[in-house]
Write a protein that holds these residues in place. Sequence first.
Motif, short mmCIF file in Angstrom:
data_model
loop_
_atom_site.label_atom_id
_atom_site.label_comp_id
_atom_site.label_asym_id
_atom_site.label_seq_id
_atom_site.Cartn_x
_atom_site.Cartn_y
_atom_site.Cartn_z
N ASN A 244 -54.76 4.06 36.90
CA ASN A 244 -54.52 5.35 37.38
C ASN A 244 -53.23 5.87 36.90
O ASN A 244 -53.01 7.09 36.48
CB ASN A 244 -54.35 5.25 39.02
CG ASN A 244 -54.04 6.53 39.64
OD1 ASN A 244 -52.89 6.90 39.61
ND2 ASN A 244 -55.07 7.30 40.16
N LEU A 245 -52.03 4.98 36.75
CA LEU A 245 -50.97 5.33 36.06
C LEU A 245 -51.14 6.04 34.42
O LEU A 245 -50.34 6.77 33.91
CB LEU A 245 -50.03 4.51 35.87
CG LEU A 245 -49.31 4.09 37.28
CD1 LEU A 245 -48.44 2.68 37.21
CD2 LEU A 245 -48.46 5.19 37.78
N ASP B 285 -55.93 -7.93 40.36
CA ASP B 285 -56.90 -6.94 40.48
C ASP B 285 -56.32 -5.60 40.88
O ASP B 285 -56.42 -4.56 40.38
CB ASP B 285 -57.94 -7.18 41.47
CG ASP B 285 -58.82 -8.66 41.15
OD1 ASP B 285 -58.57 -8.80 39.92
OD2 ASP B 285 -59.30 -8.95 41.90
N LEU B 286 -55.29 -5.56 41.97
CA LEU B 286 -54.85 -4.58 42.37
C LEU B 286 -53.80 -3.67 41.29
O LEU B 286 -53.66 -2.64 41.21
CB LEU B 286 -53.51 -4.77 43.45
CG LEU B 286 -54.28 -5.07 44.96
CD1 LEU B 286 -53.19 -5.69 45.99
CD2 LEU B 286 -54.81 -3.59 45.49
N ALA B 287 -53.27 -4.57 40.29
CA ALA B 287 -52.36 -4.24 39.28
C ALA B 287 -53.04 -3.31 38.24
O ALA B 287 -52.66 -2.37 37.86
CB ALA B 287 -51.59 -5.42 38.57
N GLN B 288 -54.28 -3.99 37.92
CA GLN B 288 -55.28 -3.24 36.99
C GLN B 288 -55.64 -1.87 37.34
O GLN B 288 -55.58 -1.14 36.79
CB GLN B 288 -56.37 -4.30 36.77
CG GLN B 288 -57.34 -3.67 35.59
CD GLN B 288 -56.55 -3.69 34.29
OE1 GLN B 288 -55.91 -4.85 34.01
NE2 GLN B 288 -56.33 -2.54 33.70
N LEU C 24 -52.59 -6.40 51.70
CA LEU C 24 -53.99 -5.94 51.45
C LEU C 24 -54.99 -7.16 51.51
O LEU C 24 -56.27 -6.78 51.45
CB LEU C 24 -54.02 -5.10 50.25
CG LEU C 24 -53.35 -3.75 50.40
CD1 LEU C 24 -53.49 -3.09 49.16
CD2 LEU C 24 -53.73 -3.00 51.59
N GLY C 25 -54.64 -8.34 51.25
CA GLY C 25 -55.37 -9.51 51.31
C GLY C 25 -56.26 -9.06 49.89
O GLY C 25 -57.30 -9.80 49.93
N GLN C 26 -55.75 -8.81 48.79
CA GLN C 26 -56.43 -8.78 47.56
C GLN C 26 -55.63 -9.64 46.44
O GLN C 26 -54.22 -9.61 46.48
CB GLN C 26 -56.51 -7.44 47.22
CG GLN C 26 -57.35 -6.46 48.11
CD GLN C 26 -57.54 -5.21 47.55
OE1 GLN C 26 -57.64 -4.78 46.45
NE2 GLN C 26 -57.83 -4.09 48.63
N VAL D 273 -53.24 7.67 45.97
CA VAL D 273 -54.50 8.19 45.51
C VAL D 273 -55.51 7.23 45.54
O VAL D 273 -56.66 7.45 46.02
CB VAL D 273 -54.29 8.67 43.99
CG1 VAL D 273 -55.61 8.86 43.17
CG2 VAL D 273 -53.32 10.02 43.91
N LEU D 274 -55.36 5.65 45.30
CA LEU D 274 -56.40 4.83 45.25
C LEU D 274 -56.41 4.36 46.91
O LEU D 274 -57.35 3.40 47.15
CB LEU D 274 -55.67 3.64 44.57
CG LEU D 274 -55.44 3.77 42.87
CD1 LEU D 274 -54.85 2.81 42.36
CD2 LEU D 274 -57.09 4.04 42.50
N ASN D 275 -55.80 5.15 47.76
CA ASN D 275 -56.07 4.82 49.18
C ASN D 275 -55.65 3.36 49.61
O ASN D 275 -56.59 2.81 50.46
CB ASN D 275 -57.52 5.11 49.62
CG ASN D 275 -57.97 6.55 49.65
OD1 ASN D 275 -57.13 7.32 49.84
ND2 ASN D 275 -59.07 6.93 49.02
N LEU D 276 -54.72 2.97 48.99
CA LEU D 276 -54.23 1.53 49.19
C LEU D 276 -53.10 1.59 50.31
O LEU D 276 -52.75 0.41 50.82
CB LEU D 276 -53.78 0.84 47.87
CG LEU D 276 -54.84 0.70 46.86
CD1 LEU D 276 -53.81 0.10 45.47
CD2 LEU D 276 -55.77 -0.16 47.16
#
Length: 582
Positions: free
Chosen positions: A71-72, A63-66, A57-59, A17-20
Amino acid sequence: MNLFPIFHAYVVESIRVLNLDSPLAAGWQQKITVEPTRDPSHGDLATNAAMVLAKPLGQPPKDLAQRIASNLLDRSEIIKAEVAGPGFINLTLSPEFWQAQLPIILEKGSHYGASALGAGQKVDVEFVSTNPTGPMHAGHGRNAVLGDTVAALLSKVGYDVCREYYVNDAGGQINALARSVYVRYREACGQPIEIADFDADMYAADYLVPLSKKIFEQDGTKWLNQPQENWLDYFREISTQEMLNLTRQDLENLGVHMNVFTSEKALIANNQVQKTLDILQAKGDVYQGVLEPPKGHVIDDWEPRPQTLFRATTYGDDVDRPLCKSDGEWTYFAGDVAYHQDKLQRGFDHLVNVFGADHSGYVKRIQSAVKALTDGQKTVEIKVCQMVNFLDNGVPVRMSKRAGTFITLKEVIERVGKDATRYMMVSRHQDMSIDFDFAKVIEQSRDNPIFYIQYAHARVYSVLRHNRDIFPELTLKNVSLPLHLLKDEHELAMIKILTNWPRQVEVAAQTREPHRVANFLYDVSSTFHALWNKGKDHTHLRFIDPQNFEQTQARLALITATAAVIASGLELLGITPVQEMK
């Protein structure tokens, strides 16, 4: 129903959904885990999703976890999603979600935890396979219970399982058995015998006396003073069958029921060994060669000689293996190769062997043979169980099969019972030895796990019997249960551990590690006993409240589900759940 794949799917969907997911390599979903948190104060579930995605993803993982956590939170079951450590996401689920799991457990009862993970694939589990030269000694019980419980686990998760025993009824040990019985037969005929009549490879134990008397009763002195070639085959046949009957009875006493007994002698008679070696010969895996002398051993009579060898080193073994003895007979290994070809021809998708510690040296050679026979398409999984040290009030009990001073499996079962025996044999990982102390195994205390677990199950039924006097009309079937009343943290903790059962079954089946079941049952029982004790100290937590029908109904639903999970686990271990403690 295993809850963890459900939440794994939720995490994967949130990532999409987050297009990751678009720049990720195939198979990224399999790297993501959703598991119970080690510390309940950190929530119910934890996922490594952000840490898996961070590098490709190079992130930054936090930040990704947040983003994933936010979303969850759109899921109604998830009331808290927190980022912890380097980027883990800890999830806390709603009390309503946990409460809703109880009707599922109650409906399935002891069948709770079953799944279709195996999808009907055929698995052969070969275990015990002791030489039919006497009654099973106590140490064989570990192999028997481990194999039987692995088979039960695989069946529970949807595999089509065959329990198999390989009967080594050909070769030198059977000859030694026949000769031993003949010595006892001479004794039954009235001839005096001495210990010197038994060679070093023979069996001087008293367990052969009843068989020798049986032969005398039916044949009289027919075989007395006859040359060996006249009586050997007859004594081999009758001795093997009698010893195999003893083994079958020992297994029956232990609650082990084999589906197939495969005879080594029959395989040889059907030319299966030669046919199998012809297959290997056609592949170029059989040759004439000379082996190096055994490393680390000085053998005075060793001499280099040409032998028929299997190229085991091509398939991962340490050395190539002989297939024929110097007298032209097949080696033990040649028979094993033919036996495994026989299994493969029967169409099994998976092969599992359970070996004793004394057969650990056979692992690589058997695995290499299966790889060769299937061109690497199939393997045999081999579990080796370590020794059992038997103690009597802390004093080691020595065993020697040939000397006749060993403890039989039958004696162990008679002394402590089938259920205690089975539990102890799978109470630790098979790579670890077990100290089996007869006194402790029957001790009625928390330090005796099987008593502690059975006591939890019996306590539930004691409460249910008591409740019939107070609320005889109370039922848990076909009614809408007031489970929203189960809101105390200790009650919710009980539900949470119960709903972990399907995952425990699948993991134990996939790893072939029954000790996980034994340990889990102890944890469930410990949680239940703690809840019981809370009720003693705090009256508002008691299972039965004579003034509150609905609260009682909800709590009896909880403890009935607890008994169902304990029963499910005990039945997997081949143990009968009890409703009363004697």
